[in-house]
Design a protein around this motif. Structure first.
Motif, PDB file in Angstrom:
ATOM      1  N   THR A  61      48.294  73.296  21.345  1.00 22.62           N
ATOM      2  CA  THR A  61      47.912  74.145  22.471  1.00 22.62           C
ATOM      3  C   THR A  61      47.618  73.310  23.714  1.00 22.62           C
ATOM      4  O   THR A  61      48.001  73.673  24.827  1.00 22.62           O
ATOM      5  N   ALA A  62      46.955  72.179  23.530  1.00 30.99           N
ATOM      6  CA  ALA A  62      46.624  71.317  24.669  1.00 30.99           C
ATOM      7  C   ALA A  62      47.881  70.744  25.317  1.00 30.99           C
ATOM      8  O   ALA A  62      48.000  70.721  26.548  1.00 30.99           O
ATOM      9  N   VAL A  63      48.820  70.298  24.509  1.00 32.70           N
ATOM     10  CA  VAL A  63      50.069  69.755  25.063  1.00 32.70           C
ATOM     11  C   VAL A  63      50.870  70.880  25.719  1.00 32.70           C
ATOM     12  O   VAL A  63      51.449  70.699  26.796  1.00 32.70           O
ATOM     13  N   GLY A  64      50.879  72.047  25.098  1.00 31.29           N
ATOM     14  CA  GLY A  64      51.558  73.193  25.706  1.00 31.29           C
ATOM     15  C   GLY A  64      50.941  73.566  27.041  1.00 31.29           C
ATOM     16  O   GLY A  64      51.639  73.936  27.989  1.00 31.29           O
ATOM     17  N   ARG A  65      49.614  73.458  27.122  1.00 32.63           N
ATOM     18  CA  ARG A  65      48.913  73.719  28.385  1.00 32.63           C
ATOM     19  C   ARG A  65      49.384  72.744  29.456  1.00 32.63           C
ATOM     20  O   ARG A  65      49.610  73.127  30.600  1.00 32.63           O
ATOM     21  N   LEU A  66      49.549  71.482  29.085  1.00 26.47           N
ATOM     22  CA  LEU A  66      50.048  70.501  30.055  1.00 26.47           C
ATOM     23  C   LEU A  66      51.448  70.859  30.545  1.00 26.47           C
ATOM     24  O   LEU A  66      51.750  70.756  31.731  1.00 26.47           O
ATOM     25  N   VAL A  67      52.303  71.276  29.622  1.00 27.10           N
ATOM     26  CA  VAL A  67      53.669  71.632  30.000  1.00 27.10           C
ATOM     27  C   VAL A  67      53.657  72.816  30.959  1.00 27.10           C
ATOM     28  O   VAL A  67      54.356  72.811  31.981  1.00 27.10           O
ATOM     29  N   VAL A  68      52.856  73.819  30.665  1.00 28.87           N
ATOM     30  CA  VAL A  68      52.819  75.017  31.509  1.00 28.87           C
ATOM     31  C   VAL A  68      52.250  74.701  32.888  1.00 28.87           C
ATOM     32  O   VAL A  68      52.793  75.125  33.905  1.00 28.87           O
ATOM     33  N   LEU A  69      51.171  73.947  32.925  1.00 35.46           N
ATOM     34  CA  LEU A  69      50.499  73.700  34.199  1.00 35.46           C
ATOM     35  C   LEU A  69      51.210  72.683  35.076  1.00 35.46           C
ATOM     36  O   LEU A  69      51.099  72.737  36.291  1.00 35.46           O
ATOM     37  N   GLN A  70      51.936  71.748  34.463  1.00 36.65           N
ATOM     38  CA  GLN A  70      52.578  70.703  35.252  1.00 36.65           C
ATOM     39  C   GLN A  70      54.098  70.787  35.199  1.00 36.65           C
ATOM     40  O   GLN A  70      54.773  69.871  35.645  1.00 36.65           O
ATOM     41  N   LYS A  72      56.677  72.309  36.757  1.00 40.23           N
ATOM     42  CA  LYS A  72      57.573  72.168  37.900  1.00 40.23           C
ATOM     43  C   LYS A  72      57.453  70.817  38.585  1.00 40.23           C
ATOM     44  O   LYS A  72      58.412  70.335  39.162  1.00 40.23           O
ATOM     45  N   GLU A  73      56.278  70.217  38.526  1.00 40.11           N
ATOM     46  CA  GLU A  73      56.084  68.929  39.201  1.00 40.11           C
ATOM     47  C   GLU A  73      56.462  67.735  38.332  1.00 40.11           C
ATOM     48  O   GLU A  73      56.580  66.629  38.814  1.00 40.11           O
ATOM     49  N   MET A  74      56.614  67.959  37.035  1.00 41.34           N
ATOM     50  CA  MET A  74      56.864  66.847  36.114  1.00 41.34           C
ATOM     51  C   MET A  74      58.331  66.444  36.123  1.00 41.34           C
ATOM     52  O   MET A  74      59.222  67.268  36.351  1.00 41.34           O
ATOM     53  N   ALA A  75      58.543  65.191  35.829  1.00 37.09           N
ATOM     54  CA  ALA A  75      59.910  64.711  35.637  1.00 37.09           C
ATOM     55  C   ALA A  75      60.454  65.309  34.343  1.00 37.09           C
ATOM     56  O   ALA A  75      59.696  65.493  33.376  1.00 37.09           O
ATOM     57  N   PRO A  76      61.744  65.626  34.301  1.00 40.23           N
ATOM     58  CA  PRO A  76      62.316  66.222  33.088  1.00 40.23           C
ATOM     59  C   PRO A  76      62.087  65.385  31.834  1.00 40.23           C
ATOM     60  O   PRO A  76      61.897  65.930  30.754  1.00 40.23           O
ATOM     61  N   VAL A  77      62.078  64.074  31.961  1.00 47.71           N
ATOM     62  CA  VAL A  77      61.875  63.233  30.784  1.00 47.71           C
ATOM     63  C   VAL A  77      60.460  63.422  30.226  1.00 47.71           C
ATOM     64  O   VAL A  77      60.253  63.391  29.014  1.00 47.71           O
ATOM     65  N   ASN A  78      59.483  63.649  31.096  1.00 49.24           N
ATOM     66  CA  ASN A  78      58.115  63.881  30.626  1.00 49.24           C
ATOM     67  C   ASN A  78      58.006  65.204  29.878  1.00 49.24           C
ATOM     68  O   ASN A  78      57.281  65.298  28.882  1.00 49.24           O
ATOM     69  N   ILE A  79      58.699  66.215  30.359  1.00 50.54           N
ATOM     70  CA  ILE A  79      58.701  67.496  29.646  1.00 50.54           C
ATOM     71  C   ILE A  79      59.342  67.317  28.276  1.00 50.54           C
ATOM     72  O   ILE A  79      58.866  67.855  27.281  1.00 50.54           O
ATOM     73  N   LEU A  80      60.403  66.544  28.212  1.00 49.74           N
ATOM     74  CA  LEU A  80      61.064  66.275  26.940  1.00 49.74           C
ATOM     75  C   LEU A  80      60.134  65.520  25.985  1.00 49.74           C
ATOM     76  O   LEU A  80      60.069  65.837  24.800  1.00 49.74           O
ATOM     77  N   ILE A  81      59.403  64.563  26.503  1.00 50.75           N
ATOM     78  CA  ILE A  81      58.458  63.806  25.668  1.00 50.75           C
ATOM     79  C   ILE A  81      57.354  64.724  25.147  1.00 50.75           C
ATOM     80  O   ILE A  81      56.992  64.653  23.965  1.00 50.75           O
ATOM     81  N   GLU A  82      56.833  65.594  26.004  1.00 48.53           N
ATOM     82  CA  GLU A  82      55.786  66.508  25.560  1.00 48.53           C
ATOM     83  C   GLU A  82      56.323  67.524  24.560  1.00 48.53           C
ATOM     84  O   GLU A  82      55.630  67.893  23.612  1.00 48.53           O
ATOM     85  N   ALA A  83      57.562  67.964  24.748  1.00 45.34           N
ATOM     86  CA  ALA A  83      58.172  68.865  23.764  1.00 45.34           C
ATOM     87  C   ALA A  83      58.358  68.150  22.430  1.00 45.34           C
ATOM     88  O   ALA A  83      58.136  68.743  21.365  1.00 45.34           O
ATOM     89  N   ALA A  84      58.732  66.881  22.469  1.00 42.10           N
ATOM     90  CA  ALA A  84      58.857  66.096  21.237  1.00 42.10           C
ATOM     91  C   ALA A  84      57.488  65.932  20.562  1.00 42.10           C
ATOM     92  O   ALA A  84      57.392  65.975  19.332  1.00 42.10           O
TER      93      ALA A  84
END
Length: 110
Positions: A61-70, A72-84
């Protein structure tokens, strides 16, 4: 003690929301995290065999919260890392749940 501190954190968050005069998505997601912590404590006292899975759910839930809140501003690779990270946490929750089931089956064969 954990529940008391969590409820205190909820009270502080509600006061902050009241002072700001608006409820943000971050506030709602943070309340879900607090609710999961309280749920984890409740499960710990109800049945002590599956308590290891709930911190993993909180982490997801905490990592999902980061993905939702950040998102649009995050680099695509960071979203991929958080999804992993979410995938890895989910797999670990499945493995722990499976191992607990296997241990219970060995202790109480049908």
């Amino acid at each position: 003690m954990i529940v008391a501190m969590t409820l205190l954190a909820v009270a502080f968050e509600i006061v902050a929301i009241y002072r700001l005069g608006t409820i943000l998505l971050a506030d709602i997601l943070l309340m879900f995290l607090y609710l999961e912590v309280i749920g984890m404590v409740a499960v710990y006292y109800a049945k002590r065999n599956s308590v290891f899975v709930y911190p993993i759910f909180i982490a997801i839930t905490a990592v999902g919260r980061l993905v939702v809140l950040q998102g649009k501003e995050m680099a695509p690779v960071n979203i991929l890392i958080e999804a992993a990270a979410i995938l890895l946490l989910s797999i670990s929750a499945l493995v722990i749940t499976w191992a607990i089931g296997q241990q219970a089956a060995r202790l109480h064969p049908s």
